[in-house]
Write a protein that holds these residues in place. Structure first.
Motif, mmCIF file in Angstrom:
data_model
loop_
_atom_site.group_PDB
_atom_site.id
_atom_site.type_symbol
_atom_site.label_atom_id
_atom_site.label_comp_id
_atom_site.label_asym_id
_atom_site.label_seq_id
_atom_site.Cartn_x
_atom_site.Cartn_y
_atom_site.Cartn_z
ATOM 1 N N GLY A 66 0.800 -1.218 0.000
ATOM 2 C CA GLY A 66 0.000 0.000 0.000
ATOM 3 C C GLY A 66 0.834 1.270 0.000
ATOM 4 N N VAL A 67 2.085 1.197 0.474
ATOM 5 C CA VAL A 67 2.968 2.369 0.460
ATOM 6 C C VAL A 67 3.194 2.837 -0.974
ATOM 7 C CG1 VAL A 67 5.289 3.215 0.989
ATOM 8 C CG2 VAL A 67 4.107 1.712 2.605
ATOM 9 N N TRP A 70 -0.087 4.265 -2.452
ATOM 10 C CA TRP A 70 -0.355 5.613 -1.948
ATOM 11 C C TRP A 70 0.527 6.655 -2.644
ATOM 12 C CZ3 TRP A 70 2.462 9.483 0.288
ATOM 13 C CH2 TRP A 70 1.741 10.529 0.875
ATOM 14 N N ARG A 74 -0.843 9.519 -5.435
ATOM 15 C CA ARG A 74 -0.913 10.833 -4.793
ATOM 16 C C ARG A 74 -1.142 11.983 -5.775
ATOM 17 N NH1 ARG A 74 -2.470 12.737 0.036
ATOM 18 N NH2 ARG A 74 -1.391 14.677 0.576
ATOM 19 N N SER A 81 -6.462 7.603 0.614
ATOM 20 C CA SER A 81 -6.037 7.549 2.011
ATOM 21 C C SER A 81 -5.204 6.283 2.222
ATOM 22 C CB SER A 81 -7.255 7.533 2.925
ATOM 23 O OG SER A 81 -7.976 6.322 2.763
ATOM 24 N N PRO A 82 -4.412 6.224 3.314
ATOM 25 C CA PRO A 82 -3.635 4.995 3.573
ATOM 26 C C PRO A 82 -4.476 3.728 3.616
ATOM 27 C CG PRO A 82 -2.789 6.792 4.911
ATOM 28 C CD PRO A 82 -4.013 7.320 4.231
ATOM 29 N N PRO A 83 -5.625 3.713 4.324
ATOM 30 C CA PRO A 83 -6.430 2.482 4.294
ATOM 31 C C PRO A 83 -6.920 2.126 2.895
ATOM 32 C CG PRO A 83 -7.099 3.866 6.131
ATOM 33 C CD PRO A 83 -6.180 4.689 5.281
ATOM 34 N N SER A 85 -5.404 2.834 0.131
ATOM 35 C CA SER A 85 -4.241 2.369 -0.627
ATOM 36 C C SER A 85 -3.959 0.903 -0.350
ATOM 37 C CB SER A 85 -3.012 3.221 -0.280
ATOM 38 O OG SER A 85 -3.226 4.584 -0.600
ATOM 39 N N VAL A 86 -4.079 0.508 0.923
ATOM 40 C CA VAL A 86 -3.879 -0.903 1.269
ATOM 41 C C VAL A 86 -4.949 -1.765 0.612
ATOM 42 C CG1 VAL A 86 -3.892 -2.571 3.161
ATOM 43 C CG2 VAL A 86 -2.706 -0.383 3.438
ATOM 44 N N GLY A 242 8.846 1.088 -0.629
ATOM 45 C CA GLY A 242 7.798 0.086 -0.453
ATOM 46 C C GLY A 242 8.156 -1.232 -1.111
#
Length: 349
Positions: A66-67, A70, A74, A81-83, A85-86, A242
């Motif tokens: 997910g890093v 994200w 971007r 959002s991070p969640p 993206s995961v 990542g």
């Protein structure tokens, strides 16, 4: 139109079935050649606690992906959002597994959903994810090559692995340089090849199908998104980071599995060979089943001096966990994606 869609679904199902059977055949042949009884005996002796660690590391690898998602997304209206993206990373793992053409098609599939989620477009999403895929693979292979020179330089059996890594690094640099230098020619070729396909597909859900000018503008947006990363090196660094973290998680899971099947080895050589089976993604088999396992098992034998049976058993444990996790949790994530059908705005436009 319904007949055309039905035939397309049948063809995709047949491709998936043929690819899956081919992959299973390769995997079965590999296990049989190594010694099926020995492989299964070692795989089943894995302690439950160590197996839980392997599962946890597989989950970590999926989350760390997910890093890169994200960072790459971007630039698209602020991205995800991070969640989110995961969730998109895990959904991509699902498409790696179930796509009839294997992992090579997951990014083009995910671009559709990313474009909808960020309210941009398919070309924009495909552009940023293509860059992410290239940077991630390049970072993993380059890290493995540098580490390989330090760890395996004096190992005669590992010379082939180092050669492959060196060629891979050079090949990635060459492909990237040629793509950027000849993007005008590539754009013309893409427009010529894609226009008939886009016209035909868009006619299934639009009163006025897309035309050549639409395809040309889409290709131009793709390149704009690719070149825009020149001004955001920090995002590219995050994508690379990542990818390397994923490499660590996978290598650790394989290291634990090897300990569990009764043949402990050093961790660093495993880090070197983890990116090598990526070449299997070029094989149109769902999840690169069989091809990935064969390449990774063979590379482990070369660089760790592990016997074939424990190496194959460890790979079998890792891959079983990875495929089950990707198909189940990734499948749940896919169910929450928006963009399965053309939106009303797409119909109007």
């Amino acid at each position: 139109m319904h007949v055309v869609r039905g035939l397309a679904d049948v063809r995709r199902s047949l491709r998936f079935l043929v690819g899956a059977l081919l992959g299973l055949g390769v995997l079965a042949g590999y296990v049989y050649a190594v010694g099926a009884d020995a492989v299964l005996a070692r795989a089943t002796r894995l302690d439950l606690g160590l197996f839980a660690v392997v599962v946890a590391l597989v989950v970590v690898e999926g989350v760390v992906d997910g890093v890169g998602v994200w960072a790459s997304v971007r630039p698209l209206n602020g991205g995800l959002s991070p969640p989110e993206s995961v969730r998109f990373a895990l959904a991509g793992d699902f498409f790696d597994i179930v796509s009839p053409a294997g992992p090579v098609t997951s990014e083009p599939i995910m671009a559709r959903f990313i474009g909808v989620a960020t309210d941009t477009g398919y070309s924009d999403a495909l552009g940023v994810r293509s860059v992410a895929k290239y940077v991630k693979s390049g970072a993993q292979v380059a890290f493995a090559a540098v580490l390989g020179v330090l760890v395996l330089f004096d190992a005669p059996d590992a010379s082939g692995v180092l050669t492959v890594l060196g060629v891979a690094v050079g090949g990635l640099l060459l492909v990237g340089a040629l793509a950027l230098a000849s993007r005008d020619l590539l754009s013309r070729l893409l427009v010529a090849v894609l226009t008939p396909l886009v016209v035909r597909v868009s006619a299934l859900y639009r009163d006025r199908p897309h035309d050549r000018a639409t395809v040309r503008r889409a290709v131009e947006r793709f390149w704009e998104r690719v070149l825009a990363f020149r001004g955001t090196p920090g995002l590219l660094a995050l994508v690379a980071l990542g990818g390397v973290l994923e490499q660590f998680a996978t290598a650790l899971a394989l290291w634990v599995a090897l300990h569990g099947v009764g043949h402990p080895v050093a961790l660093l050589p495993i880090l070197v060979v983890v990116p090598l089976p990526q070449v299997a993604s070029a094989v149109p088999i769902p999840g690169s089943l069989g091809a990935y396992d064969l390449l990774l098992g063979g590379a482990l034998v070369l660089v760790t001096a592990a016997p074939s049976a424990p190496a194959a058993a460890a790979v079998l444990v890792l891959r079983t966990t990875t495929l089950v996790f990707g198909a189940t949790v990734g499948g749940v994530c896919v169910a929450f994606l928006r963009g399965w059908r053309p939106s009303e705005s797409e119909h109007r436009n």
